[in-house]
Each structure stands twice: as C-alpha cells, then as structure tokens.
Design a protein around this motif. Structure first.
Motif, mmCIF file in Angstrom:
data_model
loop_
_atom_site.group_PDB
_atom_site.id
_atom_site.type_symbol
_atom_site.label_atom_id
_atom_site.label_comp_id
_atom_site.label_asym_id
_atom_site.label_seq_id
_atom_site.Cartn_x
_atom_site.Cartn_y
_atom_site.Cartn_z
ATOM 1 N N UNK A 90 2.540 1.681 -3.393
ATOM 2 C CA UNK A 90 1.638 2.264 -4.395
ATOM 3 C C UNK A 90 1.618 3.788 -4.271
ATOM 4 N N UNK A 91 1.586 4.285 -3.036
ATOM 5 C CA UNK A 91 1.611 5.738 -2.838
ATOM 6 C C UNK A 91 2.902 6.322 -3.406
ATOM 7 N N UNK B 271 2.675 6.402 -7.206
ATOM 8 C CA UNK B 271 1.785 7.475 -7.666
ATOM 9 C C UNK B 271 2.513 8.815 -7.617
ATOM 10 N N UNK B 272 3.299 8.992 -6.574
ATOM 11 C CA UNK B 272 3.970 10.281 -6.373
ATOM 12 C C UNK B 272 5.376 10.298 -6.962
ATOM 13 N N UNK C 136 0.833 -1.212 0.000
ATOM 14 C CA UNK C 136 0.000 0.000 0.000
ATOM 15 C C UNK C 136 0.865 1.259 0.000
#
Lengths: 114, 144
Positions: A89-90, A93-94, A86
C-alpha cells in the motif's frame, strides 16, 4: 537497547536473495540500506524477499529505492518478492509499485528475466 | 484554524512523551495503535493513523530537531464526535505551514515520501504553534 534488523543473504537459481525480517524503520533503515548496497556491489541479480517484514516506513522504502537505483546504474536486475500488503500500500501511494519489479513469490521472481 | 482538529471539540485521551530518538518510533507505533484501538477505531483506520504518526515523528527527529536526540516530542491521541485526532508536538522553531505542503513525488528521489504518506493516510493535517512554543501537527482521521 539498540534494535537491529536481521538480514539473511543466500543464493538461489543464480540470484542473490536478501531476506530482511522484522520492523524496518528509521532506526534500522541504514542497516538495511548497507546490506542491500553490499548485495548490489557484489554483482549479479538481487531479489529482496519481503515476506518477513512486518512493518516498513518511508526510511526503509528509501533504502529499497537507493539500492534499486544503484542496481539500475550498474545494469543489474533488482526485484522485490512477497511484499506484505501494508508495504504494498505504501508503494502504491508513492507510485513506487510502477518503479519496482514486484513478484508474489521468490520462485516467481527467479523465473522471470529481463 | 478551526474544524475537526479544533481543541474546542476534541478531547485528548492519551499522551506519550519521548525524546527525539529513532529508537522510540517503535514505542510511538505501539502507543498510537493501542490508543486508537481503545477508542474503538477499526484496524485499517488504526494502521493508517499509526503510519501517519510515525512519519510525523520521523520528520521531527530528522528535520525539525536535526537529529538532536535529547529534545522532546509529545504525542497525544484524542477524539471528537466524528474524528480521531493525533497531535505531534515539538519545541523546534516555528515552521512555515505553507512550506509543508506536499510536493509532487519524484519516485527516483524518495525525499518527501514521509509527508506524502501522512497526507495519504489521514483526512486532514493541521499545522499550528503549540502553547509551549514550537509546532503542533494535528492529524485528523474521520471515524464516523
């Protein structure tokens, strides 16, 4: 009741290993930030073992970025290990997965220099 | 603005009202998680909606209210035929929705990461004014 983040600090193979645990959000991100900056200021290479982090939000990610930047300014190694899916994934994305050195395990992180 | 987030086609199912304190973010995560699961959302969808909602609440706490922990935030979770719809409602002065557009991320300066994550985790973000005055951020996630 105020929640606190548990952060363990140990040495392994010449690295200072920081092990935060639990949910890292705005409430406790400053605690993590302080622990990470203290580790960097103490000198030497730093690994953040993320295996015990069940959740991290943007405030927690910002703490990691700040510590990473401080380490880079000081010419120190700063690596992440065992980042949960999790959180990974952040970071993807960033685009921070391109910024941090991320390793599957702490052992792998200690085995690679540079 | 019409569309998936329109009140005419959505039904609010659950509501949580908190004061704007970071201590309550854990409660928000639990509330949205349980609500979304109760409405039949998959685990990945639920996780993304939870993350977007938390970041939205964090923005209210930090920026809209400027750290004033006594003010209220209302979170509702509802649905339409095709969407899960979470609303985050504050009583702050109305914001310019045009100023809320996500800017390109600077990985050396993570400010703005929360808004970036919100837009990455849901399919539509609608900012309008709440009936009580203040702002309503609608987070729309396709579920059908």
């Amino acid at each position: 009741m105020a929640r606190r983040v548990e952060v363990r600090n140990e040495h392994r193979d010449g690295f200072r290993v920081i092990r935060p645990r639990g949910e890292i959000d705005l409430q406790v991100a400053d605690e993590l930030r302080d622990a990470l900056l203290d580790a960097v200021e103490a000198g030497g290479a730093v690994i953040v073992d993320m295996a015990g982090v069940s959740h991290i939000d943007s405030a927690g990610i910002a703490s990691l970025v700040e510590a990473f930047q401080r380490a880079r300014e000081r010419g120190q190694t700063f690596r992440l290990a065992a980042v949960p899916d999790s959180a990974l994934r952040v970071m993807r994305i960033s685009h921070l997965d391109r910024v941090f050195r991320i390793h599957d395990t702490v052992a792998e992180a200690t085995g690679e220099d540079g | 603005m019409s569309g998936a987030g329109d009140d005419a086609v959505s039904t609010a199912a659950f509501e949580l009202r908190i004061t704007a304190n970071a201590e309550h973010l854990q409660l928000v995560r639990g509330f949205v998680h349980e609500s979304a699961m109760c409405l039949g959302c998959s685990a990945p969808t639920t996780d993304e909606v939870v993350r977007a909602t938390e970041e939205a609440c964090q923005n209210v706490i930090r920026y809209a209210y400027g750290g004033s922990a006594r003010r209220a935030i209302t979170v509702t979770v509802g649905y339409s035929d095709t969407d899960l719809i979470v609303s985050v409602i504050d009583t702050a002065p109305p914001i310019d929705s045009r100023a809320q557009q996500s800017r390109p991320l600077d990985t050396t300066c993570p400010s703005g990461l929360g808004s970036h994550l919100i837009r990455a985790c849901v399919d539509e973000v609608v900012v309008d004014h709440s009936p009580e005055g203040g702002n309503r951020l609608k987070l729309v996630k396709r579920i059908a």
